[in-house]
Design an enzyme around this catalytic site. Structure first.
Site, PDB file in Angstrom:
ATOM      1  N   ASP B 353      26.231  43.748  27.776  1.00 14.99           N
ATOM      2  CA  ASP B 353      24.821  43.530  28.586  1.00 14.99           C
ATOM      3  C   ASP B 353      24.895  44.082  29.877  1.00 14.99           C
ATOM      4  O   ASP B 353      25.867  43.904  30.879  1.00 14.99           O
ATOM      5  CB  ASP B 353      24.853  41.918  28.579  1.00 14.99           C
ATOM      6  CG  ASP B 353      23.616  41.605  29.016  1.00 14.99           C
ATOM      7  OD1 ASP B 353      22.441  41.869  28.346  1.00 14.99           O
ATOM      8  OD2 ASP B 353      23.503  40.670  30.120  1.00 14.99           O
ATOM      9  N   GLU B 390      24.389  48.668  27.478  1.00 17.11           N
ATOM     10  CA  GLU B 390      23.058  48.583  27.955  1.00 17.11           C
ATOM     11  C   GLU B 390      23.244  49.097  29.433  1.00 17.11           C
ATOM     12  O   GLU B 390      23.552  48.574  30.397  1.00 17.11           O
ATOM     13  CB  GLU B 390      22.730  47.144  27.998  1.00 17.11           C
ATOM     14  CG  GLU B 390      21.198  46.904  28.266  1.00 17.11           C
ATOM     15  CD  GLU B 390      20.656  45.468  28.678  1.00 17.11           C
ATOM     16  OE1 GLU B 390      19.529  45.086  28.182  1.00 17.11           O
ATOM     17  OE2 GLU B 390      21.618  44.739  28.985  1.00 17.11           O
TER      18      GLU B 390
END
Lengths: 113, 704
Positions: B353, B390
């Protein structure tokens, strides 16, 4: 102080150990001790857990150790009457696949020795 | 007496607070079982004393505090072996003393009991949304699991990345609805029940939204209008990096989440499905200056967090603090963590993330060769694990295409998402970029020597609209989040097909289904790694909510009854996945592949109404592409080719087909413009015409 009580009997050619109480980290020591004693004298071992209402991780692990002991010694092992909640725990944590379970002694066939 | 207890180094040397102890081993950090005892090891560079605090399971007050002697400290690591502890009922933490002043960046506080950052089992949030005891002096408690799971012959599946089809899901949201009819709703075991379903769909990897322990009560609040309780539902806020979330386990209340999660991985592996974890290393649950002191803040605030020169927390994550990932201590923590999940849980890969943060230096500046990313890329234990970034953060760093990959890292391709969304809704000026995206984005990855499977292609993910909402809403509708519709992105590139939201108009509903089919077709006919969002295969909706992070409600839960009402879309998705698996031309993982010599076709080529003459003009809304390759099967060479026609204009158009050698013919596998039969039920019927009409807003797929 919680503790377990044990009852020993023979059914067909199975040596049956019935356990009453809660198997957790407080009682698992005496549970293991009783199992070790049975292993010395039995070739076909049935552990009746019908009266065990709760079993913690330590209890399940004791069953797993017993399973490995009996397998390596070529002994027969079956668990009797494990309640649905405990079976659920065994199922979702992978313990279930190792064990032979029956719901009551009536289901037992004479063990092949 | 056991043989091991005869060893001098496994016997106590002294007694502290009634406990037999001896100096511990500083590595590994955390708690390790040794003969008759437990080895505790904790790092603090600026702490001046360390006390081990012991609780019995669930008790309010510690039953013992063991002040670790200075003689037990090696460098900056306190370690101690304590004998005679009951591993099953033990909860432990630490008190660390040291300086405490805002300007110096230190926040030691001996009155706080701190969680072990290496805790592998954490209690305190054992049952989902069970109101916590807010007065608890130690709300999240470190525990010690046993690493005795019987894995049998299980190992990582090591599916080649180009063959992956990823399915993103949330553990609780996936099965908690009564429509799921799960025996273990909302849990790891509940997900295991869905394995036959996922297998039937055809995917071969699940990507699990955060399963590291988090607190659903972090920033929980009541909706200002409805009073509904709002939670940290998604869990992008880590409490413990080494511990699976207890409340996601049906056995969490008895502390068996480790076993249950391992059983999940083992079950997925036996079904041929990889398990990828969405991991959050960019920040922690301790928030900013106003946030609680739970672990890192009290252990070594300056080491673990990026701080401004004035002592404030940098906030590149948008959530209050930023983990100091390129500090060597933190770097090792991340590495230890991932190694643990691979070695102990057999995890197949990780999606990071806001991974751009992992490439920032301690003052927040982007590094050209971030040591953490390099360490992960070349780590021997992680060498078969997928690493997916990401590649952006909330501080404005956007690195899709430029993420420091070291030849290893894949990326969530946000540019793919935006391009395909815009093309689908009929935006002009998209076909040039689309040609890049469907090839695996060579414009982003080829020059740096990366391959098509670097690109994780997706049109929807947990962040943003579901696929159904993408074709049903022009704007977000986030009122349920209690932030007056201010939260969530506004750059959705969505199109409601004529009416905002729910519609009873059969033409609009049919058109939406077609648009979903178009989206899925482009996704599955692109090179790279396709990723589906849970439920998109049967038109799951969140009612236009594009940021359901705080909702533990039917909005965020998968409604399994939709599988009946949208059977057509489900079967279509299944057929598409099957088609992708059948055709290696779609999974070529090289930008320099020579294509099919047998067919005389290039690896990729682009076309318009007339073959080899794509319309690249700004107003063009049509593009066809042809992928081909030769493959060796049992010492013979076979060819493969797939032709994809996409027409997102409002008008039907004729497309002549590229010629094949005489021995080959095209077959229509998919035609989303064919309402009655959008996909061929069998292997596709041979198509002998020289061309065909592609309906408005439709996709046709032909194969050899």
């Amino acid at each position: 102080m919680s503790s377990l009580s044990f009852l020993e009997k023979t059914y067909l050619n199975w040596s049956v150990l019935s356990v009453d109480g809660q198997i957790d980290s407080k009682t698992v020591g005496e549970f293991k001790e009783a199992l070790d004693q049975k292993l010395l004298t039995s070739k076909c071992l049935a552990i009746d857990l019908t009266l065990v209402r709760f079993m913690s991780s330590a209890g399940l692990r004791a069953l797993l150790v017993l399973h490995h002991q009996t397998s390596s010694q070529g002994l027969s092992l079956v668990f009797v009457g494990i309640n649905e909640d405990i079976q659920d725990v065994m199922r979702v944590t992978g313990f279930h696949q190792h064990f032979t379970l029956v719901s009551s002694l009536d289901e037992l066939q004479p063990a092949v020795q | 007496m056991t043989q091991s207890s005869n060893r001098v180094d496994l016997n106590p040397t002294s007694t502290i607070s009634g406990f037999e102890v001896r100096p511990g081993r500083p590595l590994p950090f955390g708690v390790t079982a040794v003969a008759n005892g437990l080895n505790f090891s904790i790092f603090t560079s600026s702490g001046t004393s360390c006390t081990l605090v012991l609780f019995r399971l669930g008790e309010k007050i510690p039953y013992a505090e063991i002040s670790i002697p200075e003689s037990f400290r090696v460098g900056n690591v306190y370690s101690i072996i304590v004998f005679g502890l009951d591993i099953e009922t033990l909860e432990y933490g630490y008190r660390i003393d040291g300086p405490n002043s805002f300007s110096s960046g230190h926040s030691f506080d001996h009155s706080k009991i701190l969680m072990d950052p290496y805790a592998r089992l954490i209690s305190g949030r054992d049952f989902w949304a069970s109101d916590p005891d807010w007065s608890d002096i130690y709300p999240y408690r470190s525990r010690v699991p046993l690493d005795d799971f019987d894995w049998g012959n299980d190992k990582q599946l090591e599916i080649p990345p180009e063959d992956l089809i990823i399915y993103e899901l949330h553990i609780r949201g996936y099965t908690v609805s009564t429509t799921s009819e799960s025996k273990y709703p909302g849990t790891y075991a509940g997900l295991v029940e869905k394995i036959p379903y996922l297998k039937a769909l055809g995917i071969n990897a699940v990507e699990l939204m955060p399963i590291f322990e988090f607190d659903e009560y972090e920033n929980s609040r009541d909706h200002p209008e409805t009073g509904e309780k709002l939670y940290n539902f998604w869990g992008y806020s880590t409490l413990g990096f080494f511990a699976p979330k207890a409340a996601f386990a049906s056995t969490g209340t008895i502390g068996m989440q480790v076993d249950e999660f391992k059983q999940l991985v083992k079950s997925f592996h036996s079904a041929g499905i990889e398990v990828i974890l969405d991991v959050v290393f960019n920040h922690t649950a301790e928030g900013n200056e106003q946030g609680p002191v739970l672990s890192f803040k009290g252990l070594d605030n300056k080491v673990y967090y990026m701080l401004t020169p004035e002592g404030y927390y940098f906030n590149f994550s948008g959530t209050g603090n930023t983990l100091n990932c390129n500090n060597p201590i933190v770097r090792n923590l991340v590495l230890d963590c991932l190694r643990y999940w691979v070695a102990e849980y057999h995890i197949d890969g990780f999606r990071f993330d806001l991974a751009a943060i992992l490439g920032r230096d301690p003052l927040g500046y982007p590094l050209s060769n971030p040591p953490l990313l390099e360490s992960l890329a070349f780590d021997p234990i992680l060498s078969k694990a997928k690493l997916i970034a990401e590649a952006w953060d909330a501080g404005g760093l956007y690195q899709v295409g430029t993420f420091p990959a070291f030849g290893r890292w894949g990326e969530w391709n946000g540019k793919y998402r935006d391009c395909v969304r815009r093309f689908l809704k009929g935006d002009e000026g998209m076909v040039g970029e689309l040609a890049q995206r469907v090839q695996g984005s060579p414009d982003l990855y080829e020059a740096s020597g990366r391959s098509p499977a670097t690109s994780v292609n997706f049109i929807t993910c947990h962040d943003g609209f579901t696929l159904n909402d993408l074709v049903s809403y022009n704007d977000k509708h986030n009122d349920a989040n209690g932030e007056f519709n201010r939260d969530g992105g506004n750059d959705n590139y969505s199109w409601n097909c004529g009416v905002e939201g729910v519609s009873g108009n059969p033409d609009i509903l049919q058109f939406r289904i077609r648009q979903m089919q178009n989206a899925l077709s482009i996704l599955m006919m692109s090179r790279g790694v396709p990723m589906l969002l849970m439920g998109d295969e049967f038109a799951r909706t969140q009612g236009g909510n594009n940021n359901a992070y705080c909702l533990d409600s039917p909005i965020s839960w998968v409604d399994w009854s939709l599988i009946q009402s949208n059977q057509e879309l489900w079967s279509f998705t299944q057929a598409l996945i099957s088609l992708r698996n059948l055709h290696p031309a779609l999974r070529v993982n090289s930008f320099s592949d020579s294509g099919s010599k047998l067919l005389g076709l290039a690896s990729s080529s682009f076309h318009g109404s007339i073959p080899y003459q794509p319309d690249w003009s700004n107003s063009s809304k049509q593009l066809a592409w042809l992928f081909s390759c030769d493959i060796d099967i049992d010492q013979s060479c076979e060819s493969d080719a797939v032709y994809v026609i996409t027409n997102m204009s409002q008008f039907a158009s004729w497309f002549d087909l590229p010629q094949l050698p005489e021995s080959k013919t095209w077959s229509i596998a998919i035609n989303t413009g064919d309402r009655a039969s959008p996909f061929a039920k069998n292997s596709g019927s041979p198509f002998t015409n020289s061309g065909l009409l592609a309906g408005e807003h439709s996709v046709i797929i032909l194969t050899t």
